[in-house]
Design a protein around this motif. Sequence first.
Motif, mmCIF file in Angstrom:
data_model
loop_
_atom_site.group_PDB
_atom_site.id
_atom_site.type_symbol
_atom_site.label_atom_id
_atom_site.label_comp_id
_atom_site.label_asym_id
_atom_site.label_seq_id
_atom_site.Cartn_x
_atom_site.Cartn_y
_atom_site.Cartn_z
ATOM 1 N N GLY A 274 0.824 -1.212 0.000
ATOM 2 C CA GLY A 274 0.000 0.000 0.000
ATOM 3 C C GLY A 274 0.858 1.262 0.000
ATOM 4 N N GLU A 275 1.884 1.295 0.848
ATOM 5 C CA GLU A 275 2.769 2.468 0.912
ATOM 6 C C GLU A 275 3.593 2.606 -0.372
ATOM 7 N N TRP A 276 4.001 1.479 -0.947
ATOM 8 C CA TRP A 276 4.783 1.518 -2.187
ATOM 9 C C TRP A 276 3.962 2.124 -3.327
ATOM 10 N N ARG A 277 2.700 1.733 -3.372
ATOM 11 C CA ARG A 277 1.837 2.190 -4.470
ATOM 12 C C ARG A 277 1.321 3.598 -4.305
ATOM 13 N N HIS A 278 0.826 3.886 -3.095
ATOM 14 C CA HIS A 278 0.066 5.131 -2.923
ATOM 15 C C HIS A 278 0.592 6.008 -1.796
ATOM 16 N N GLY A 279 1.650 5.594 -1.110
ATOM 17 C CA GLY A 279 2.088 6.342 0.060
ATOM 18 C C GLY A 279 3.530 6.787 -0.011
ATOM 19 N N ALA A 280 4.246 6.589 1.091
ATOM 20 C CA ALA A 280 5.611 7.115 1.231
ATOM 21 C C ALA A 280 6.622 6.386 0.352
ATOM 22 N N GLY A 281 6.213 5.270 -0.241
ATOM 23 C CA GLY A 281 7.154 4.511 -1.071
ATOM 24 C C GLY A 281 6.993 4.747 -2.554
ATOM 25 N N GLN A 282 6.145 5.732 -2.926
ATOM 26 C CA GLN A 282 5.944 5.987 -4.357
ATOM 27 C C GLN A 282 7.264 6.400 -5.000
#
Length: 312
Positions: free
Chosen positions: A130-138
């Motif tokens: 979730g973070e990779w896709r839409h959060g701090a991991g974009q």
Amino acid sequence: MPARVRDKGAWLVAAGLIGAIEAGGTKFVLALARADGTVLAETRIATRTPVECFADLAEFFDQASAAHGPIAAFGVASFGPIDINPASPAYGTILATSKPGWQGARYHDVLGRFGVPIVVDSDVNGAALGEWRHGAGQGCATLAYTTVGTGVGSGVVSQGRSLRGFSHYESGHIAVVRDPSDSFAGHCPFHGACLEGMAAGPAIKARWGQSLSELDDPAKTGLIAGYIAQLAVNLILLHMPDRLVFGGGVMKSRGLIEALRRETERRLGGYLSAPELDPGLESYIVAPALGDAAGITGAIALAQDFLEQKHG
Ligand code: ZN
């Protein structure tokens, strides 16, 4: 709808709806979403026995599907330990756990009635996705997401896939070097003074009688940061992620993420030099951007990836 759709994104419409479940130690989040991730219905239930929770799951998805349309796939991001090997006959089954009644519970037992694919991963891997896709991991090629709360766990996402071996990672149980000032025996029933046994929420309560936030003591916060930093250093050395995200209840303690950055930089000892590792690590070690929504966003993404492979 034709079987072959030419319009870009048209597969989203053809794909049908997604049932998503984030299963945590204290609550479940259930959502029905479009294949593009738009949430159509969502609810939260308290984590109780599987019999009680599964009855709520069946009722929610029955009603949501009746209102919005048929479900094409489920994405489940669940507390573990859980079998996440799609080739295993026990795929989706909760393994040895101290949670009453949950050992042997299988998500397929309640979701199988819908007759659609069920994609299962750990709650931490789901949040990492979730973070990779839409959060701090974009924008990161590789992202490591760690939660420090009731337990400690890490998910590593590389190119949109969570890394795993024969099972999901168990970073909470790595060995840590004891701080010379710390005489606490450790709180893990398996290892005593592993990372989780020294730095998770229950270990902090057992050591000092209060949470790190209640204590609000820079020395104690620094001690816990030192243990968590040992994981951060190991994540860097093993995976060389573009960024580290640290979430979970304990990480909300005042000053902890700042102390974690300092301890991590100190323990790296100047060994690594890379543009990703900014001085002070303020851009490198960050809080989750999605907050508490990372898990359900990841659960939706698990099913999205499945449908995209099928239709895209
Ligand atoms: Zn342990």
